[in-house]
Design an enzyme around this catalytic site. Structure first.
Site, PDB file in Angstrom:
ATOM      1  N   ASN A 181       0.822  -1.207   0.000  1.00  0.00           N
ATOM      2  CA  ASN A 181       0.000   0.000   0.000  1.00  0.00           C
ATOM      3  C   ASN A 181       0.856   1.255   0.000  1.00  0.00           C
ATOM      4  O   ASN A 181       0.503   2.250  -0.631  1.00  0.00           O
ATOM      5  CB  ASN A 181      -0.947   0.019   1.204  1.00  0.00           C
ATOM      6  CG  ASN A 181      -2.044  -1.008   1.082  1.00  0.00           C
ATOM      7  OD1 ASN A 181      -2.345  -1.494   0.004  1.00  0.00           O
ATOM      8  ND2 ASN A 181      -2.634  -1.356   2.205  1.00  0.00           N
ATOM      9  N   HIS A 207      -3.434   1.722  -2.259  1.00  0.00           N
ATOM     10  CA  HIS A 207      -4.393   0.759  -1.718  1.00  0.00           C
ATOM     11  C   HIS A 207      -5.084  -0.079  -2.798  1.00  0.00           C
ATOM     12  O   HIS A 207      -5.370  -1.251  -2.563  1.00  0.00           O
ATOM     13  CB  HIS A 207      -5.447   1.476  -0.870  1.00  0.00           C
ATOM     14  CG  HIS A 207      -4.878   1.971   0.425  1.00  0.00           C
ATOM     15  ND1 HIS A 207      -4.617   1.149   1.480  1.00  0.00           N
ATOM     16  CD2 HIS A 207      -4.504   3.218   0.813  1.00  0.00           C
ATOM     17  CE1 HIS A 207      -4.114   1.842   2.472  1.00  0.00           C
ATOM     18  NE2 HIS A 207      -4.033   3.112   2.101  1.00  0.00           N
ATOM     19  N   ASP A 258      -2.566  -7.955   6.096  1.00  0.00           N
ATOM     20  CA  ASP A 258      -2.099  -8.840   5.030  1.00  0.00           C
ATOM     21  C   ASP A 258      -1.854 -10.251   5.547  1.00  0.00           C
ATOM     22  O   ASP A 258      -1.062 -10.998   5.000  1.00  0.00           O
ATOM     23  CB  ASP A 258      -0.841  -8.273   4.374  1.00  0.00           C
ATOM     24  CG  ASP A 258       0.306  -8.091   5.349  1.00  0.00           C
ATOM     25  OD1 ASP A 258       0.112  -8.332   6.560  1.00  0.00           O
ATOM     26  OD2 ASP A 258       1.400  -7.695   4.909  1.00  0.00           O
ATOM     27  N   ARG A 277       2.321 -26.190  -1.807  1.00  0.00           N
ATOM     28  CA  ARG A 277       1.493 -25.979  -2.997  1.00  0.00           C
ATOM     29  C   ARG A 277       1.113 -24.509  -3.143  1.00  0.00           C
ATOM     30  O   ARG A 277       1.223 -23.927  -4.224  1.00  0.00           O
ATOM     31  CB  ARG A 277       0.250 -26.872  -2.910  1.00  0.00           C
ATOM     32  CG  ARG A 277      -0.621 -26.837  -4.135  1.00  0.00           C
ATOM     33  CD  ARG A 277      -1.697 -27.922  -4.139  1.00  0.00           C
ATOM     34  NE  ARG A 277      -2.524 -27.966  -2.941  1.00  0.00           N
ATOM     35  CZ  ARG A 277      -2.548 -28.960  -2.065  1.00  0.00           C
ATOM     36  NH1 ARG A 277      -1.791 -30.024  -2.241  1.00  0.00           N
ATOM     37  NH2 ARG A 277      -3.340 -28.923  -1.013  1.00  0.00           N
TER      38      ARG A 277
END
Length: 110
Positions: free
Chosen positions: A2, A7, A37, A57
């Site tokens: 950000n 943003h 986050d 994965r």
């Protein structure tokens, strides 16, 4: 993200990470944004090795993802993972027990 790209771009990156996590998880798993986050995946009835396989994965897929910023494709920012399980106190007691056994074995060897 950000701070450097704004943003809107940060939101796109978060949506991309969430999508990859959902697509990489199993049907019974729950993927949720924990805050900011940070994401959490609940893996019911899953041991350490299968949990590591899910993380591997996801990490592999995230390395291949791109997002657009400043007119060009960019790789996603670096991510990190941790694995924990419930009940966490059970794991703590197992670890303490293993450490005690190792310590007692070492003391007996003197």
């Amino acid at each position: 993200m950000n701070d450097s790209a704004g943003h809107l771009v940060g939101n796109e990156v978060l949506k991309t990470v969430a999508r990859v996590m959902r697509e990489s998880a199993r049907a019974e798993d729950l993927v949720a944004r924990f805050g900011g986050d940070e994401f959490v995946i609940l893996l019911p009835r899953t041991g350490l090795l299968p949990a590591q396989a899910v993380v591997t994965r996801i990490a592999s897929r995230l390395r291949d993802e791109r997002y657009m910023w400043a007119g060009r494709e960019n790789g996603l920012p670096r991510v990190s993972f941790g694995i924990s399980w419930f009940p966490a106190d059970a794991r703590m007691y197992e670890d303490k027990s293993r450490a005690r056994i190792a310590r007692d074995s070492a003391a007996g060897a003197d």
